[in-house]
Enzyme design. Structure first.
Site, mmCIF file in Angstrom:
data_model
loop_
_atom_site.group_PDB
_atom_site.id
_atom_site.type_symbol
_atom_site.label_atom_id
_atom_site.label_comp_id
_atom_site.label_asym_id
_atom_site.label_seq_id
_atom_site.Cartn_x
_atom_site.Cartn_y
_atom_site.Cartn_z
ATOM 1 C CG ASP A 125 5.671 29.538 37.048
ATOM 2 O OD1 ASP A 125 6.025 28.479 37.828
ATOM 3 O OD2 ASP A 125 6.273 29.380 36.060
ATOM 4 C CG ASP A 184 8.481 22.760 37.677
ATOM 5 O OD1 ASP A 184 8.169 21.738 37.450
ATOM 6 O OD2 ASP A 184 9.223 23.720 37.579
#
Ligand SMILES: *[C@@H]1O[C@H](CO)[C@@H](O)[C@H](O)[C@H]1NC(C)=O
Ligand SMILES: *[C@@H]1O[C@H](CO)[C@@H](O)[C@H](O)[C@H]1NC(C)=O
Ligand SMILES: *[C@@H]1O[C@H](CO)[C@@H](O)[C@H](O)[C@H]1NC(C)=O
Ligand SMILES: *[C@@H]1O[C@H](CO)[C@@H](O)[C@H](O)[C@H]1NC(C)=O
Length: 420
Positions: A125, A184
């Site tokens: 992330d 993601d």
């Protein structure tokens, strides 16, 4: 671009008697997208943020909860502040739009301080954390701090790459040979391109392309739907498991993951020109739109049971997929395809606004599903609000609506601006 925008403007005078008919036959854009409440709420949230904590989601009555820097979502609020600067540049500051109530760049810069610059605790992330620094370079391309931050985050992602698997590792696991990749992760590849352009290190682009090709082959099912998690054996490079983490079941399609994929592959097409990325984004978009219910409200998972009603929505997936569809529209050269994806984005924005726009909440939207298996839903979500603001910016930038939320002349005539 000129040919597309000036011609309709000229024709508009001739067509004005039919204007209302044309407008009504095209539906409307939700006026809430341009509401003065947006800058007002964002400024209030900035002021309410404790030092070195960032909003992620709200409680059930719309009050933000704040989290420490090493949380995957920490970059979204500073990026939201920059997005309001973009809006102000596009639209100017007026009493009606309230965009003049803050110096958004100053707030964005202040709110970027203390963000983590390595992968500790946030894994892949790092790409999301890079968003405000990438926005800073748009404002000030010479900012060395922003450049160094981007390069640090990109190196952290690149260090998670394994050549045998062909991907960057998303999540760490107790068995290091258990190499977990989530859909993601497609969103976090852009930082590698930005850093490659800053440093000249072309290996970063190769890593991103390898990750996207491997994900295209293993995460996307033949019907265009997607698995949330694919686990590889790092020693052999082989797929050992396909499953869900946040979806309804291993074989279901988690809506936000599907939306990350549509956006991620459209973005990879923008960055590389590889037609396989474009067709993958289209296939995933078709699955998404074909499985939307009649009312256009994005469910949190496409296979989640309809009873007991209502099946929870995910407003963050709705706001995100609207951006994904607008990005996909920009990648298309055919005007019909551009119009199809753009219309779908606007329809989804209308549905989610009707369901989830909450003037009395601190967030813009309610009805976010953070993590249904963890019983975390019916909340506002920071990235839902971010993508809701960005969707309006994109509609304005692409000359589809004005800053007041009216169709532009080119839109009324069904002629889209083709620049990106
Ligand atoms: C450069 O960017 C950093 C990180 O976003 C920010 O904190 C700083 O204020 C910026 N400095 C200037 C001079 O623009
Ligand atoms: C990966 O493969 C190696 C060699 O066959 C094996 O020792 C290891 O347990 C496997 N790891 C996983 C997570 O399956
Ligand atoms: C779920 O997917 C797995 C892996 O593709 C497959 O083996 C299994 O049969 C599927 N189960 C159902 C109920 O569709
Ligand atoms: C939307 O949120 C409200 C509470 O804010 C809830 O009552 C309603 O069931 C939710 N609807 C959906 C479709 O998620």
């Amino acid at each position: 671009m000129l040919g597309y925008t000036l011609l309709p403007l000229f024709l508009l005078g001739l067509l004005s008697p039919n204007l209302f008919h044309l407008v009504s036959s095209q539906g409307t854009v939700p006026p809430e997208l341009f509401s003065p409440l947006t800058p007002q709420k964002v400024l209030a949230t900035y002021k309410a943020s404790p030092s070195l904590q960032w909003p992620q989601y709200t409680d059930g009555s719309g009050r933000w909860l704040f989290f420490p820097p090493r949380t995957w979502t920490s970059g979204f609020f500073p990026a939201t502040l920059y997005a309001l600067n973009t809006r102000r540049q596009l639209c100017g500051a007026t009493d009606a739009n309230q965009l003049g109530i803050a110096d958004w760049v100053a707030l964005g810069r202040a709110n970027s301080r203390g963000l983590p610059l390595d992968a500790g605790g946030i894994g892949h992330d790092v790409g999301f954390i890079s968003f405000p620094f990438v926005e800073e370079l748009v404002v000030n391309p010479q900012n060395q701090t922003a450049k160094a931050s981007i390069n640090s985050l990109a190196s952290a992602l690149a260090a998670r790459f394994d050549g045998k698997v062909g991907c960057t590792r998303s999540w760490d696991s107790s068995d290091p040979t258990d190499f977990q990749v989530i859909i993601d992760n497609m969103m976090n590849l852009e930082v590698l391109f930005v850093s490659a352009d800053l440093t000249g290190n072309q290996d970063l682009k190769k890593i991103a392309i390898s990750h996207a090709l491997t994900t295209m082959n293993n995460h996307v099912r033949p019907d265009g739907s997607s698995w949330h998690v694919v686990e590889y054996n790092q020693t052999t490079g082989k797929v050992i498991r396909k499953r869900t983490a946040q979806g309804y079941s291993d074989n279901s399609t988690w809506a936000r993951g599907q939306a990350w994929g549509i956006y991620g592959f459209a973005n990879m097409h923008r960055l590389t020109g590889n037609p396989d990325f474009l067709s993958t984004s289209r296939r995933m978009a078709n699955y998404f739109l074909d499985h939307l219910p009649q009312d256009g409200v994005v469910p949190w998972d496409f296979q989640a049971p309809l009873t007991p009603a209502p099946r929870p929505a995910d407003s963050s997936a709705a706001a995100l997929v609207s951006n994904a569809l607008l990005l996909l529209a920009q990648q298309e050269t055919d005007p019909g395809a551009k119009k199809q994806w753009t219309d779908a984005a606007i329809r989804i924005l209308n549905s989610i606004t009707r369901l989830a726009w909450k003037p009395q909440w601190q967030s813009l939207l309610s009805n976010g599903t953070v993590n249904w298996p963890a019983n975390n839903y019916l909340t506002g979500i920071v990235y839902g609000d971010y993508y809701y603001i960005k969707a309006a910016n994109e509609l304005i930038k692409n000359n589809i609506v004005t800053c007041e939320g009216q169709w532009t002349s080119s839109r009324i005539l069904g002629v889209f601006d083709v620049h990106s």
